[in-house]
Motif scaffolding. Structure first.
Motif: not given
Length: 491
Positions: A311-312, A341-345, A348-349, A353-357
């Motif tokens: 994750y980024m 923290v907000w991250v993205a796989r 998926d980059m 632009d799906q993000q996870f919190h």
């Protein structure tokens, strides 16, 4: 006038007529020796039996002892081999130098004995010992590979074997494997064979003192002598290590979570000793579970490091400390900082632009732009939480792998077939955890020290003060070092 003069009284030998000091035999020393041999009955040649495997000498009658050349212990063994030595008085004994590879040992003896009308005669002679090879009982049983009285079967039901690499280092550090007849590596664990039940039980007690585990015993009748009512058994100790490892995500049973101070069900195993230590990444609450309590209500981890995803980190916002302690009745970790923290796989980059919190306990380490390893936990098809398992960035993780390969050495038994990836992860854990390194003998490899310009301050490093002296497989005389001999002593 006074005159002073001295007189020397002497007599003539009755055999040869030479002047000799007066004695009860009225004979000179040469004539007495020609008629009486006080070394009669003492052999001038003998045999010493030497085991080539363990380098021990036979200590009569049935013992084996480790003795260096020209040592007091070896001299005592040589004197025990001489029959008739108790009939004379031993004045002195010492070694005569011989070539170390000649398989000959010479001992110079000085003895006295009373002969011919209470005359004391002293004589010096040399006894030669021939060194012959003979395998001792312990080495013979080890070479046979089928002689054992007890076996300890160590098992852990996990997808990786980092625990066994750590257990290997503990065994070497405390020299617990010295009485092991054989070590056999199985697909799901390791078997330790012993020649006695007592040695196997001591090893089980050691395992219970270093890792959370339980064991069961069983026995098998091999033979029975009806005349003296004796039984010959083979014993098996089945040791099961708790299938929970450091930095794994765990979903605790609701009943157990409430009994641990009402901690959250979704926790991370922070440390494994004789007990399990948990931390709730969303509240920083900590709890400890004893091994005995685990088996009453066992549970499994949600996955190991092999199930992690890259994750980024997009954004990090520390949580107000006042909100962390509000309504808390249990102890909170002082080594971590709570953060949103907000991250993205990484996969998926560029595609979406799906993000996870998530709320994590690694707010002190994470910053925007870091690449981390995480696990997505989905319950009832709803994303409920995202937990970070690895506290370091992937960049530093890769550099650590290079570092521990080139400048540190560990001794081994026979656990090398478990997998190189698991071993690399274990070495990375050693570099990151100072407490874990206290139980491991780490040696510095000065032949492969990293270059100064390749070092990174953010990478966890093992200082030279924490390492032991250089591990050399061959010493100055061409033999193996003590640590290497201990590590290679178990097949």
């Amino acid at each position: 006038m006074k005159f002073y003069f001295s007189c020397c009284f002497s007599s003539l030998c009755c055999q040869c007529g030479l002047p000799t000091p007066p004695n009860s035999a009225n004979m000179c020393v040469g004539c007495i020796r020609s008629q009486v041999d006080i070394t009669e009955g003492i052999p001038k040649q003998s045999t010493l039996y030497f085991c080539k495997n363990c380098e021990r000498q036979v200590d009569p009658p049935n013992n084996w002892a480790s003795c260096a050349l020209e040592s007091r212990e070896l001299l005592a063994i040589c004197l025990k081999k001489l029959k008739g030595l108790n009939k004379v008085r031993l004045i002195d004994a010492g070694f005569v130098w011989t070539e170390p590879h000649s398989k000959r040992i010479k001992v110079k003896l000085t003895i006295q004995k009373e002969v011919m009308n209470s005359t004391i005669l002293q004589q010096v002679f040399v006894v030669e010992y021939v060194v012959q090879g003979q395998m001792c009982d312990a080495c013979h049983r080890q070479a046979a590979q089928d002689f054992w009285k007890a076996v300890v079967q160590v098992r852990q039901k996990t997808s990786h074997k980092k625990t066994f690499f750590y257990l290997e280092q503990l065994i070497i550090k405390h020299n617990v494997h010295q009485n092991t007849v054989k070590v056999k590596q199985e697909s799901d664990g390791i078997d330790f064979y012993y020649a006695s039940k007592q040695d196997a039980r001591k090893f089980v007690d050691f395992l219970q003192s270093v890792v959370p585990c339980r064991f069961k015993t069983s026995e098998k009748l091999i033979s029975h002598d009806i005349h003296n009512n004796t039984f010959n058994y083979k014993y098996t100790f089945s040791v099961e290590i708790i299938p929970i490892c450091r930095e794994e995500v765990i979903c605790l049973p609701l009943k157990l979570a409430r009994s641990l101070g009402n901690i959250g069900q979704l926790v991370i195993c922070n440390r494994v000793t004789t007990s399990l230590q948990f931390i709730d990444p969303s509240t920083l609450k900590t709890a400890e579970l004893l091994a005995n309590n685990y088996w009453r209500l066992p549970f499994q981890s949600l996955g190991s490091y092999k199930h992690l995803t890259e994750y980024m980190v997009l954004q990090v916002e520390p949580v107000d400390p006042k909100l962390q302690t509000m309504g808390s009745t249990t102890s909170l970790s002082q080594k971590h900082v709570l953060a949103d923290v907000w991250v993205a796989r990484m996969q998926d980059m560029g595609s979406n632009d799906q993000q996870f919190h998530c709320r994590t306990h690694l707010g002190l380490l994470l910053k925007s732009g870091d690449t981390v390893l995480g696990q997505l936990v989905i319950c009832n098809r709803v994303t409920t939480s995202l937990q970070f398992i690895d506290p370091s960035t992937l960049k530093s993780k890769a550099q650590q792998t290079i570092q521990h390969v080139v400048n540190m050495i560990l001794t081994h038994l026979t656990f090398s077939e478990f997998g190189f990836r698991d071993y690399d992860e274990f070495l990375a854990d050693l570099e990151e955890d100072k407490t874990l390194r206290q139980n491991v003998n780490i040696y510095v490899d000065r032949d492969h020290m990293p270059e100064s310009d390749a070092e990174d301050e953010e990478i966890p490093k093992i200082s030279l003060q924490e390492m032991l002296e250089d591990l050399k497989l061959e010493d100055a005389e061409g033999g193996m070092g003590e640590e290497a001999e201990e590590a290679m002593g178990v097949e």
